[in-house]
Design a protein around this motif. Sequence first.
Motif, PDB file in Angstrom:
ATOM      1  N   ALA A  39       0.742  -1.177  -0.076  1.00  0.00           N
ATOM      2  CA  ALA A  39      -0.096   0.018   0.184  1.00  0.00           C
ATOM      3  C   ALA A  39       0.899   1.280  -0.019  1.00  0.00           C
ATOM      4  CB  ALA A  39      -0.903   0.178   1.355  1.00  0.00           C
ATOM      5  N   ASP A  40       0.284   2.412  -0.580  1.00  0.00           N
ATOM      6  CA  ASP A  40       1.025   3.594  -0.420  1.00  0.00           C
ATOM      7  C   ASP A  40       1.669   4.162   0.930  1.00  0.00           C
ATOM      8  OD1 ASP A  40       0.754   4.003  -3.166  1.00  0.00           O
ATOM      9  OD2 ASP A  40      -1.100   5.348  -2.816  1.00  0.00           O
ATOM     10  N   TYR A  41       1.057   3.476   1.932  1.00  0.00           N
ATOM     11  CA  TYR A  41       1.656   4.054   3.237  1.00  0.00           C
ATOM     12  C   TYR A  41       2.554   2.887   3.951  1.00  0.00           C
ATOM     13  CZ  TYR A  41      -1.793   0.665   4.985  1.00  0.00           C
ATOM     14  OH  TYR A  41      -2.812  -0.525   5.246  1.00  0.00           O
ATOM     15  N   GLU A  42       2.863   1.990   3.107  1.00  0.00           N
ATOM     16  CA  GLU A  42       3.663   0.730   3.738  1.00  0.00           C
ATOM     17  C   GLU A  42       5.132   0.907   3.033  1.00  0.00           C
ATOM     18  OE1 GLU A  42       0.768  -3.048   4.382  1.00  0.00           O
ATOM     19  OE2 GLU A  42       1.301  -2.448   1.960  1.00  0.00           O
ATOM     20  N   ARG A  43       5.956   0.612   3.753  1.00  0.00           N
ATOM     21  CA  ARG A  43       7.425   0.601   3.256  1.00  0.00           C
ATOM     22  C   ARG A  43       8.100  -0.817   3.216  1.00  0.00           C
ATOM     23  NH1 ARG A  43       6.095   4.144   0.991  1.00  0.00           N
ATOM     24  NH2 ARG A  43       6.176   6.216   1.467  1.00  0.00           N
ATOM     25  N   ILE A  44       9.189  -1.290   2.326  1.00  0.00           N
ATOM     26  CA  ILE A  44       9.942  -2.440   2.572  1.00  0.00           C
ATOM     27  C   ILE A  44      11.071  -2.075   3.444  1.00  0.00           C
ATOM     28  CG2 ILE A  44      11.150  -3.966   1.261  1.00  0.00           C
ATOM     29  CD1 ILE A  44       9.523  -3.265  -1.237  1.00  0.00           C
ATOM     30  N   VAL A  45      11.336  -2.795   4.289  1.00  0.00           N
ATOM     31  CA  VAL A  45      12.277  -2.399   5.309  1.00  0.00           C
ATOM     32  C   VAL A  45      13.249  -3.788   5.487  1.00  0.00           C
ATOM     33  CG1 VAL A  45      12.755  -1.989   7.764  1.00  0.00           C
ATOM     34  CG2 VAL A  45      10.667  -0.880   6.602  1.00  0.00           C
ATOM     35  N   ILE A  46      14.408  -3.410   5.405  1.00  0.00           N
ATOM     36  CA  ILE A  46      15.377  -4.539   5.689  1.00  0.00           C
ATOM     37  C   ILE A  46      15.683  -4.715   7.059  1.00  0.00           C
ATOM     38  CG2 ILE A  46      17.707  -5.223   5.064  1.00  0.00           C
ATOM     39  CD1 ILE A  46      17.322  -4.105   2.328  1.00  0.00           C
ATOM     40  N   VAL A  47      15.632  -6.116   7.485  1.00  0.00           N
ATOM     41  CA  VAL A  47      15.967  -6.286   8.942  1.00  0.00           C
ATOM     42  C   VAL A  47      17.012  -7.571   8.678  1.00  0.00           C
ATOM     43  CG1 VAL A  47      15.413  -6.926  11.285  1.00  0.00           C
ATOM     44  CG2 VAL A  47      13.868  -5.383  10.153  1.00  0.00           C
ATOM     45  N   ASP A  48      18.324  -7.220   9.291  1.00  0.00           N
ATOM     46  CA  ASP A  48      19.076  -8.219   9.014  1.00  0.00           C
ATOM     47  C   ASP A  48      18.818  -9.687   9.536  1.00  0.00           C
ATOM     48  OD1 ASP A  48      21.020  -8.429  11.329  1.00  0.00           O
ATOM     49  OD2 ASP A  48      20.611  -6.333  11.108  1.00  0.00           O
ATOM     50  N   ARG A  49      19.559 -10.724   9.046  1.00  0.00           N
ATOM     51  CA  ARG A  49      19.167 -12.101   9.575  1.00  0.00           C
ATOM     52  C   ARG A  49      19.671 -12.186  11.257  1.00  0.00           C
ATOM     53  NH1 ARG A  49      18.758 -17.204   7.919  1.00  0.00           N
ATOM     54  NH2 ARG A  49      19.745 -18.944   9.242  1.00  0.00           N
ATOM     55  N   ALA A  50      20.868 -11.527  11.530  1.00  0.00           N
ATOM     56  CA  ALA A  50      20.844 -11.758  12.875  1.00  0.00           C
ATOM     57  C   ALA A  50      19.905 -10.986  13.774  1.00  0.00           C
ATOM     58  CB  ALA A  50      22.384 -11.170  13.173  1.00  0.00           C
ATOM     59  N   THR A  51      19.506 -10.029  13.415  1.00  0.00           N
ATOM     60  CA  THR A  51      18.322  -9.269  14.236  1.00  0.00           C
ATOM     61  C   THR A  51      17.220 -10.115  14.525  1.00  0.00           C
ATOM     62  OG1 THR A  51      19.188  -7.101  13.852  1.00  0.00           O
ATOM     63  CG2 THR A  51      16.894  -7.176  14.415  1.00  0.00           C
ATOM     64  N   LEU A  52      16.668 -10.757  13.334  1.00  0.00           N
ATOM     65  CA  LEU A  52      15.620 -11.248  13.256  1.00  0.00           C
ATOM     66  C   LEU A  52      15.686 -12.760  13.963  1.00  0.00           C
ATOM     67  CD1 LEU A  52      12.661 -11.088  12.285  1.00  0.00           C
ATOM     68  CD2 LEU A  52      13.307 -12.413  10.415  1.00  0.00           C
ATOM     69  N   ILE A  53      16.825 -13.424  13.880  1.00  0.00           N
ATOM     70  CA  ILE A  53      16.984 -14.402  14.553  1.00  0.00           C
ATOM     71  C   ILE A  53      17.137 -14.305  16.266  1.00  0.00           C
ATOM     72  CG2 ILE A  53      18.698 -16.356  14.987  1.00  0.00           C
ATOM     73  CD1 ILE A  53      19.270 -16.582  11.890  1.00  0.00           C
ATOM     74  N   SER A  54      17.772 -13.209  16.585  1.00  0.00           N
ATOM     75  CA  SER A  54      17.812 -13.007  18.077  1.00  0.00           C
ATOM     76  C   SER A  54      16.424 -12.581  18.428  1.00  0.00           C
ATOM     77  CB  SER A  54      18.869 -11.761  18.249  1.00  0.00           C
ATOM     78  OG  SER A  54      18.572 -10.503  17.806  1.00  0.00           O
ATOM     79  N   ALA A  55      15.412 -11.965  17.808  1.00  0.00           N
ATOM     80  CA  ALA A  55      14.099 -11.719  18.311  1.00  0.00           C
ATOM     81  C   ALA A  55      13.221 -12.994  18.207  1.00  0.00           C
ATOM     82  CB  ALA A  55      13.520 -10.713  17.347  1.00  0.00           C
ATOM     83  N   ARG A  56      13.826 -13.800  17.519  1.00  0.00           N
ATOM     84  CA  ARG A  56      12.921 -15.143  17.495  1.00  0.00           C
ATOM     85  C   ARG A  56      12.449 -15.569  18.902  1.00  0.00           C
ATOM     86  NH1 ARG A  56      15.269 -19.731  14.125  1.00  0.00           N
ATOM     87  NH2 ARG A  56      17.071 -18.994  15.205  1.00  0.00           N
ATOM     88  N   ASP A  57      13.263 -15.590  19.836  1.00  0.00           N
ATOM     89  CA  ASP A  57      12.851 -16.355  21.177  1.00  0.00           C
ATOM     90  C   ASP A  57      11.543 -15.216  21.997  1.00  0.00           C
ATOM     91  OD1 ASP A  57      14.395 -18.464  20.802  1.00  0.00           O
ATOM     92  OD2 ASP A  57      16.114 -17.453  21.679  1.00  0.00           O
ATOM     93  N   THR A  58      11.563 -14.083  21.410  1.00  0.00           N
ATOM     94  CA  THR A  58      10.872 -13.253  22.187  1.00  0.00           C
ATOM     95  C   THR A  58       9.521 -13.074  21.662  1.00  0.00           C
ATOM     96  OG1 THR A  58      11.691 -11.256  21.053  1.00  0.00           O
ATOM     97  CG2 THR A  58      12.869 -11.841  23.103  1.00  0.00           C
ATOM     98  N   ILE A  59       9.320 -13.575  20.315  1.00  0.00           N
ATOM     99  CA  ILE A  59       7.969 -13.611  19.467  1.00  0.00           C
ATOM    100  C   ILE A  59       7.155 -14.673  19.865  1.00  0.00           C
ATOM    101  CG2 ILE A  59       7.194 -13.398  17.245  1.00  0.00           C
ATOM    102  CD1 ILE A  59       9.509 -12.143  16.328  1.00  0.00           C
ATOM    103  N   PRO A  60       5.980 -14.534  20.458  1.00  0.00           N
ATOM    104  CA  PRO A  60       5.244 -15.503  20.848  1.00  0.00           C
ATOM    105  C   PRO A  60       4.510 -16.411  19.805  1.00  0.00           C
ATOM    106  CG  PRO A  60       4.079 -13.425  21.306  1.00  0.00           C
ATOM    107  CD  PRO A  60       5.346 -13.253  20.811  1.00  0.00           C
ATOM    108  N   GLU A  61       4.490 -17.668  20.088  1.00  0.00           N
ATOM    109  CA  GLU A  61       3.857 -18.306  19.016  1.00  0.00           C
ATOM    110  C   GLU A  61       2.399 -18.126  18.665  1.00  0.00           C
ATOM    111  OE1 GLU A  61       5.145 -22.342  18.571  1.00  0.00           O
ATOM    112  OE2 GLU A  61       6.965 -22.057  19.401  1.00  0.00           O
ATOM    113  N   ALA A  62       1.705 -17.825  19.494  1.00  0.00           N
ATOM    114  CA  ALA A  62       0.229 -17.520  19.371  1.00  0.00           C
ATOM    115  C   ALA A  62      -0.290 -16.253  19.785  1.00  0.00           C
ATOM    116  CB  ALA A  62      -0.516 -18.587  20.000  1.00  0.00           C
TER     117      ALA A  62
END
Length: 62
Positions: A39-62
């Motif tokens: 959408a016009d108000y959305e942007r494509i943002v790059i988050v590096d692999r290391a950041t996303l993997i390190s955040a994985r444990d803090t993201i709830p499964e449900a």
Amino acid sequence: MNPASHPDVFELSDGNFAFIGADATSALESHLPADASRADYERIVIVDRATLISARDTIPEA
């Protein structure tokens, strides 16, 4: 990337997640898969692999 700034993932009070990363909309928009849209108000943002993997444990499964 500016060393004073770095990508991050955090949970908002409403349960959604926000990403801080490099805005790559103009560089990547023409490379989106055919079934992806932005959408016009959305942007494509790059988050590096290391950041996303390190955040994985803090993201709830449900």
